[in-house]
Design a protein around this motif. Structure first.
Motif: not given
Length: 139
Positions: A14-21
C-alpha cells in the motif's frame, strides 16, 4: 483526526503509490523488488491515515553502531503535499521516537539529500544536528 500505526507486512504494498511520488525516477517493479528485499532485512514502515486513506509514511531501520548505540533511522519520510504544513510530520516523528524508545533505542539518525533544504529545516526543527556527510559509490 489522524491515525498512526505500523503497516503490516501483508499490506506493505500500500506504500507504493507514495514511494512512487517520492522516487519518481525509479520504476514500480524496482521499488517492489527492493521493498521485498528490505522486509527480509528488518525494514518496518509506519503509516499516517486520514480515516482509511494512507497520507504519509516513514520507513524505519533499527541499527546498532559503535559511536551511537541502538538507534532508529527514519527512511523515505513522505507526507502527501496536500497534507503538508499541518503538523502531521511532527506527529509522525514523535510517534517514531516513542516507538524506537520502546524498542530500546537511544538515538535517531537519518540521511537527507544535500539539495533538500526544506528537509534540512524540518529535521533541524526536530532536534537533529548535522554530524557527517553520507558518501555513496556504485559497484
Amino acid at each position: 483526526m489522524y491515525t498512526i500505526k505500523i503497516i503490516p507486512k501483508d499490506a506493505i504494498k500500500s506504500i507504493l503509490p507514495l514511494l512512487r511520488k517520492l522516487n519518481p525516477n525509479i520504476d514500480e517493479d524496482t521499488l517492489k523488488n527492493r521493498l521485498d528485499q528490505m522486509l527480509i532485512q528488518g525494514y518496518e514502515c509506519v503509516g499516517v491515515y486520514d480515516d482509511k486513506v494512507l497520507i504519509g509514511i516513514s520507513g524505519m531501520w533499527f541499527l546498532t553502531k559503535y559511536y551511537v548505540g541502538k538507534h532508529v533511522e527514519p527512511d523515505n519520510v513522505f507526507i502527501l503535499p496536500e497534507y503538508q504544513g499541518k503538523g502531521i510530520g511532527k506527529l509522525l516523528i514523535n510517534w517514531i521516537f516513542e516507538y524506537a524508545k520502546s524498542k530500546g533505542c537511544v538515538a535517531s539518525e537519518l540521511n537527507c539529500y544535500i539539495d533538500n533544504k526544506a528537509g534540512h529545516k524540518f529535521w533541524k526543527n526536530h532536534g537533529y544536528d548535522i554530524i557527517a556527510y553520507h558518501f555513496q559509490k556504485e559497484l
